[in-house]
Write an enzyme that holds these catalytic residues in place. Structure first.
Site, PDB file in Angstrom:
ATOM      1  CB  THR A 133      -0.913   0.014   1.256  1.00 15.23           C
ATOM      2  OG1 THR A 133      -1.681  -1.188   1.257  1.00 15.23           O
ATOM      3  CG2 THR A 133      -1.835   1.209   1.268  1.00 15.23           C
TER       4      THR A 133
ATOM      5  CE  LYS B 236       2.497   1.853  12.004  1.00 17.40           C
ATOM      6  NZ  LYS B 236       1.362   2.319  11.232  1.00 17.40           N
TER       7      LYS B 236
ATOM      8  CD  GLU C 255       6.649  13.891  10.424  1.00 15.87           C
ATOM      9  OE1 GLU C 255       7.518  14.713  10.694  1.00 15.87           O
ATOM     10  OE2 GLU C 255       5.709  13.626  11.195  1.00 15.87           O
TER      11      GLU C 255
ATOM     12  CB  VAL D 180       3.713   9.016  14.739  1.00 15.35           C
ATOM     13  CG1 VAL D 180       2.607   9.463  15.690  1.00 15.35           C
ATOM     14  CG2 VAL D 180       4.686   8.093  15.460  1.00 15.35           C
TER      15      VAL D 180
ATOM     16  N   GLY E  13       0.491   9.166   9.976  1.00 16.60           N
ATOM     17  CA  GLY E  13       0.503   9.265   8.505  1.00 16.60           C
ATOM     18  C   GLY E  13       1.023  10.596   8.003  1.00 16.60           C
TER      19      GLY E  13
ATOM     20  N   GLY F 109      -7.301   0.638   2.403  1.00 17.31           N
ATOM     21  CA  GLY F 109      -5.857   0.593   2.671  1.00 17.31           C
ATOM     22  C   GLY F 109      -5.474   1.213   4.002  1.00 17.31           C
TER      23      GLY F 109
ATOM     24  CD  GLU G   7      -0.343  -1.162  10.205  1.00 18.68           C
ATOM     25  OE1 GLU G   7       0.669  -1.850  10.015  1.00 18.68           O
ATOM     26  OE2 GLU G   7      -0.428   0.013   9.810  1.00 18.68           O
TER      27      GLU G   7
ATOM     28  CG  ASP H   6      -1.139   1.198  14.603  1.00 15.36           C
ATOM     29  OD1 ASP H   6      -0.282   0.877  13.774  1.00 15.36           O
ATOM     30  OD2 ASP H   6      -1.672   2.335  14.635  1.00 15.36           O
TER      31      ASP H   6
ATOM     32  CE  LYS I 188       0.302   4.773  14.165  1.00 13.77           C
ATOM     33  NZ  LYS I 188      -1.049   4.638  13.597  1.00 13.77           N
TER      34      LYS I 188
HETATM   35  N1  LIG Z   1      -1.072   1.317   5.160  1.00 17.72           N
HETATM   36  C1  LIG Z   1      -1.071   2.442   5.850  1.00 17.72           C
HETATM   37  O1  LIG Z   1      -1.992   3.248   5.798  1.00 17.72           O
HETATM   38  C2  LIG Z   1       0.116   2.792   6.719  1.00 17.72           C
HETATM   39  C3  LIG Z   1       0.127   4.050   7.377  1.00 17.72           C
HETATM   40  C4  LIG Z   1       1.243   4.405   8.150  1.00 17.72           C
HETATM   41  C5  LIG Z   1       2.291   3.500   8.294  1.00 17.72           C
HETATM   42  N2  LIG Z   1       2.230   2.268   7.672  1.00 17.72           N
HETATM   43  C6  LIG Z   1       3.361   1.354   7.874  1.00 17.72           C
HETATM   44  O2  LIG Z   1       3.998   1.158   6.608  1.00 17.72           O
HETATM   45  C7  LIG Z   1       4.543  -0.155   6.550  1.00 17.72           C
HETATM   46  C8  LIG Z   1       3.995  -0.862   5.288  1.00 17.72           C
HETATM   47  O3  LIG Z   1       2.585  -0.903   5.365  1.00 17.72           O
HETATM   48  P1  LIG Z   1       1.718  -1.327   4.071  1.00 17.72           P
HETATM   49  O4  LIG Z   1       0.315  -1.064   4.452  1.00 17.72           O
HETATM   50  O5  LIG Z   1       2.260  -0.712   2.841  1.00 17.72           O
HETATM   51  O6  LIG Z   1       1.994  -2.917   4.049  1.00 17.72           O
HETATM   52  P2  LIG Z   1       1.638  -3.937   2.868  1.00 17.72           P
HETATM   53  O7  LIG Z   1       0.629  -3.370   1.952  1.00 17.72           O
HETATM   54  O8  LIG Z   1       1.352  -5.237   3.546  1.00 17.72           O
HETATM   55  O9  LIG Z   1       3.021  -4.065   2.058  1.00 17.72           O
HETATM   56  C9  LIG Z   1       4.152  -4.687   2.593  1.00 17.72           C
HETATM   57  C10 LIG Z   1       5.181  -4.846   1.479  1.00 17.72           C
HETATM   58  O10 LIG Z   1       6.379  -5.382   2.042  1.00 17.72           O
HETATM   59  C11 LIG Z   1       6.754  -6.584   1.366  1.00 17.72           C
HETATM   60  N3  LIG Z   1       7.269  -7.502   2.388  1.00 17.72           N
HETATM   61  C12 LIG Z   1       6.734  -7.780   3.603  1.00 17.72           C
HETATM   62  N4  LIG Z   1       7.515  -8.641   4.276  1.00 17.72           N
HETATM   63  C13 LIG Z   1       8.564  -8.921   3.470  1.00 17.72           C
HETATM   64  C14 LIG Z   1       9.730  -9.745   3.588  1.00 17.72           C
HETATM   65  N5  LIG Z   1       9.951 -10.475   4.683  1.00 17.72           N
HETATM   66  N6  LIG Z   1      10.617  -9.773   2.562  1.00 17.72           N
HETATM   67  C15 LIG Z   1      10.399  -9.040   1.443  1.00 17.72           C
HETATM   68  N7  LIG Z   1       9.319  -8.244   1.258  1.00 17.72           N
HETATM   69  C16 LIG Z   1       8.414  -8.187   2.265  1.00 17.72           C
HETATM   70  C17 LIG Z   1       5.499  -7.110   0.689  1.00 17.72           C
HETATM   71  O11 LIG Z   1       5.863  -7.866  -0.448  1.00 17.72           O
HETATM   72  P3  LIG Z   1       4.733  -8.501  -1.449  1.00 17.72           P
HETATM   73  O12 LIG Z   1       4.099  -7.299  -2.097  1.00 17.72           O
HETATM   74  O13 LIG Z   1       5.490  -9.336  -2.408  1.00 17.72           O
HETATM   75  O14 LIG Z   1       3.806  -9.250  -0.554  1.00 17.72           O
HETATM   76  C18 LIG Z   1       4.777  -5.791   0.359  1.00 17.72           C
HETATM   77  O15 LIG Z   1       5.241  -5.295  -0.874  1.00 17.72           O
HETATM   78  C19 LIG Z   1       4.166  -0.834   7.864  1.00 17.72           C
HETATM   79  O16 LIG Z   1       5.226  -0.692   8.772  1.00 17.72           O
HETATM   80  C20 LIG Z   1       2.972  -0.032   8.350  1.00 17.72           C
HETATM   81  O17 LIG Z   1       2.833  -0.041   9.759  1.00 17.72           O
HETATM   82  C21 LIG Z   1       1.177   1.907   6.890  1.00 17.72           C
END
Ligand SMILES: NC(=O)c1ccc[n+]([C@@H]2O[C@H](COP(=O)([O-])OP(=O)(O)OC[C@H]3O[C@@H](n4cnc5c(N)ncnc54)[C@H](OP(=O)(O)O)[C@@H]3O)[C@@H](O)[C@H]2O)c1
Length: 431
Positions: free
Chosen positions: A32, A123, A147, A150, A152, A204, A207, A218, A222
């Site tokens: 995402t 986080k 940044e 915490v 977004g 999206g 988590e 979560d 933060k």
């Molecule tokens: N989503 C939100 O709104 C948001 C907001 C603030 C912070 N965050 C933080 O941002 C981070 C990512 O969140 P997200 O929502 O983008 O997660 P996500 O959609 O689940 O994406 C995770 C990505 O990391 C890859 N990945 C995970 N484990 C892996 C491993 N062991 N080896 C290689 N690649 C790996 C996955 O590969 P594949 O694509 O091949 O599966 C995927 O591309 C997290 O720490 C989350 O707490 C998210």
């Protein structure tokens, strides 16, 4: 393969002149947030080059499954599932948006140990290992930036780190989890818990393991990060009282309703009695409060200070776009400020159509405000005559600023003491 070690400063020195400096970025995670960042870098490429004098170049992307099709296609040879190959890429900055503690921690230590910039939205990683990573950064000339970890797109980390240290922060509280706030908002609208959670996932906001959103872990992560920044508390150590929404969200929302309030999942950390108190729990708040008025996936954070009163920060707390924009601002922030671009924008005439409230002293007025507005091409929408105060008020339809200026001048000429105020019914530039 030898690994070339560059800091961004060496990159800046290596490529002076009018051409944008190229900053090579290795991206761990293409879900995402990673996908949104790739889209943002693409969309903003020219604007970033123009205003910051830099161009970001992706050199490697770490994923679990390189074969999977992606919403933002990239050349296949950029994708790898091999952490060592990813770390061997010649990058100035490493962005980590994998989630979880490993391999994120290993990548962070490797990047910072080589004096690189490490930007993360993770986080859990910062809450557990923040001080260790900060020490690795300062020991090797690297930079740790988080940044996006915490709230977004809300720049609370920067505020706490750069703007508020001297204000005497006494406490921080707020809504820090977009998923639970989205669910509580939708429950108030009549949705079921399952519907609301499914919608949050689809948008999206949730988590990948949404139990961390629901049980408050979560938000706890933060709060730990904010307490580390504000009070210097080791984020991995102090106690946080935690009660989440799991299984009880419907009841919590109904209880709040029965008492005329609104339920919100609130995280807080306060300097109290010479120590620190931290909690994450559902709170019934008054409907008029800033917490209650924070809807959907938005976040709201209140910082109480000794010397600067109470400050509020609000905005989108989750989702790919806002989180990616926080990462991008960390990436840009790392680069020394460039000289102003040659085509610096100049002020232009305000071409927007805006609505206004025009009031005049009506006693003794010989001209009709309505007629005068219409003579200048401004449509009156609503008229209110406050006879007791001798004030006549008209709200206008949107019109160009120049027209309302003409009205104002005419009313001043007629000695009617006009007061003209912009009337906003929506956002920043709306009428
Ligand atoms: N989503 C939100 O709104 C948001 C907001 C603030 C912070 N965050 C933080 O941002 C981070 C990512 O969140 P997200 O929502 O983008 O997660 P996500 O959609 O689940 O994406 C995770 C990505 O990391 C890859 N990945 C995970 N484990 C892996 C491993 N062991 N080896 C290689 N690649 C790996 C996955 O590969 P594949 O694509 O091949 O599966 C995927 O591309 C997290 O720490 C989350 O707490 C998210």
């Amino acid at each position: 393969m030898t690994i070339a070690v560059h800091t961004l400063e060496t990159a800046a020195e290596a490529a002076p002149g009018p051409e944008p400096r190229v900053i090579r970025v290795a991206l761990a995670g293409f879900g995402t947030v990673g996908g949104a960042l790739v889209g943002l870098l693409r969309d903003r490429e020219d604007a970033i080059a123009r205003t910051h004098g830099i161009r970001f170049e992706l050199v490697s992307i770490l994923v679990r499954d390189p074969e999977r099709s992606r919403p933002y296609p990239v050349p296949g040879d950029l994708l790898t599932s091999d952490v060592e190959a990813f770390l061997a890429a010649d990058a100035h900055a490493i962005v980590e948006v994998l989630g979880g503690l490993e391999p994120a921690g290993r990548i962070a230590i490797a990047a910072l140990g080589r004096g690189r910039t490490f930007v993360t939205a993770n986080k859990a990683l910062i809450a557990k290992h923040g001080p260790e990573l900060a020490a690795a950064a300062s020991g090797h000339g690297g930079r740790l930036l988080y940044e996006a970890a915490v709230a977004g797109g809300v720049p609370i980390i920067r505020a706490l780190r750069d703007a508020l240290p001297e204000t005497g922060v006494q406490g921080i509280r707020g809504i820090l989890n977009g998923t639970t706030n989205y669910i509580l908002t939708r429950l108030s609208d009549g949705a079921t818990f399952d519907q609301a959670l499914a919608e949050a996932r689809k948008e999206g906001y949730a988590e990948s393991d949404s139990s961390r959103d629901l049980d408050g872990r979560d938000t706890e992560d933060k709060i730990r990060i904010l307490a580390w920044l504000a009070f210097g508390a080791d984020p991995g150590v102090f106690r946080v009282h935690r009660r989440g929404l799991t299984r009880h969200a419907d009841r919590i929302a109904a209880d709040a309703d029965a008492f005329g309030g609104v339920a919100r999942l609130v995280g807080e950390c306060l300097a109290l009695d010479g120590g620190l108190v931290a909690a994450v729990e559902p709170v019934i708040v008054s409907p008029g409060s800033s917490l209650a008025r924070t809807l959907g996936a938005d976040n709201f954070i209140e910082v109480e200070t000794t010397y600067n009163g109470t400050l509020g920060f609000s905005g989108p707390g989750a989702g790919g776009g806002p989180t990616a924009s926080a990462i991008l601002s960390d990436l840009i922030r790392h680069v020394p400020h460039p000289p102003a671009p040659e085509n610096t924008p100049m002020a232009v005439a305000d071409g927007r159509e805006l609505a206004w409230v025009v009031s005049i002293r009506s006693a003794g007025a010989v001209v009709s405000l309505r007629d005068l507005l219409m003579a200048e091409g401004v449509d009156p929408v609503l008229e209110m005559d406050d006879g007791c105060a001798g004030i006549l008020r008209v709200r206008t339809a949107p019109c160009h600023r120049s027209r309302i200026k003409a009205v104002e001048r005419a009313l001043e000429g007629a000695s009617l003491e006009p007061v003209v105020t912009r009337f906003e019914s929506g956002g920043f530039s709306s009428a």
